[in-house]
Design a protein around this motif. Sequence first.
Motif, PDB file in Angstrom:
ATOM      1  N   THR A  57      29.230 -49.807   9.963  1.00  0.00           N
ATOM      2  CA  THR A  57      30.830 -49.778  10.337  1.00  0.00           C
ATOM      3  C   THR A  57      30.985 -51.272  10.537  1.00  0.00           C
ATOM      4  O   THR A  57      30.649 -52.239  10.567  1.00  0.00           O
ATOM      5  N   VAL A  58      32.651 -51.231  10.251  1.00  0.00           N
ATOM      6  CA  VAL A  58      33.140 -52.575  10.468  1.00  0.00           C
ATOM      7  C   VAL A  58      34.173 -52.612  11.761  1.00  0.00           C
ATOM      8  O   VAL A  58      34.929 -51.299  11.799  1.00  0.00           O
ATOM      9  N   ALA A  59      34.378 -53.425  12.535  1.00  0.00           N
ATOM     10  CA  ALA A  59      35.442 -53.325  13.890  1.00  0.00           C
ATOM     11  C   ALA A  59      36.304 -54.491  13.955  1.00  0.00           C
ATOM     12  O   ALA A  59      35.739 -55.629  13.681  1.00  0.00           O
TER      13      ALA A  59
ATOM     14  N   HIS B 186      33.535 -63.748  12.074  1.00  0.00           N
ATOM     15  CA  HIS B 186      32.602 -62.756  12.484  1.00  0.00           C
ATOM     16  C   HIS B 186      31.982 -62.913  13.593  1.00  0.00           C
ATOM     17  O   HIS B 186      32.124 -64.072  14.117  1.00  0.00           O
ATOM     18  N   MET B 187      32.235 -62.000  14.717  1.00  0.00           N
ATOM     19  CA  MET B 187      31.960 -62.202  16.098  1.00  0.00           C
ATOM     20  C   MET B 187      30.597 -61.784  16.333  1.00  0.00           C
ATOM     21  O   MET B 187      30.199 -61.745  17.707  1.00  0.00           O
ATOM     22  N   GLY B 188      29.810 -61.061  15.600  1.00  0.00           N
ATOM     23  CA  GLY B 188      28.430 -60.557  15.962  1.00  0.00           C
ATOM     24  C   GLY B 188      28.337 -59.232  15.270  1.00  0.00           C
ATOM     25  O   GLY B 188      29.351 -58.486  14.850  1.00  0.00           O
ATOM     26  N   THR B 189      27.216 -58.568  15.242  1.00  0.00           N
ATOM     27  CA  THR B 189      26.805 -57.365  14.749  1.00  0.00           C
ATOM     28  C   THR B 189      25.854 -56.512  15.960  1.00  0.00           C
ATOM     29  O   THR B 189      25.006 -57.278  16.480  1.00  0.00           O
ATOM     30  N   TYR B 190      26.217 -55.450  16.223  1.00  0.00           N
ATOM     31  CA  TYR B 190      25.656 -54.692  17.293  1.00  0.00           C
ATOM     32  C   TYR B 190      25.101 -53.303  16.655  1.00  0.00           C
ATOM     33  O   TYR B 190      25.628 -52.793  15.671  1.00  0.00           O
TER      34      TYR B 190
END
Length: 134
Positions: free
Chosen positions: A8-10, A66-70
């Motif tokens: 997913t992308v948020a 981009h702020m990070g991927t979790y």
Amino acid sequence: MMSVLIDTVAWVRVENGRILCARPRGKDVFYIPGGKREGAETDLQTLLREVEEELAVAILPATVSHMGTYEAQAHGHPDGVVVRMSCYAGEYRGTLAVSSEIEEMAWFSYADRPLVPPVDQLLFDDLKAAGALA
């Protein structure tokens, strides 16, 4: 056991120490706005489409970062189903409004962390640590 990945992308929108969250119709939890990519969509294409569908605003592509991927166990899915959430900030044009599948939107502080799924909680923790969330 094979694990299943939900990609997913948020959209991370923080204002005055609160983050924008949305609750889909029929769901009991709030999510960071966004969703799953369709076909060969890029993260940016997914972000623009999902946010427009859910909140009726246009993200300005030139402002997206981009702020990070979790990654975490997916809420409401069997064990081993993992959601990966690639998070992006970005400015928008228009007026935020719930539409289509979204029933409610809210601005959450860190105290509201229990109301969001595990993967979103990871983002809340990082935003809190960075001093962005009240």
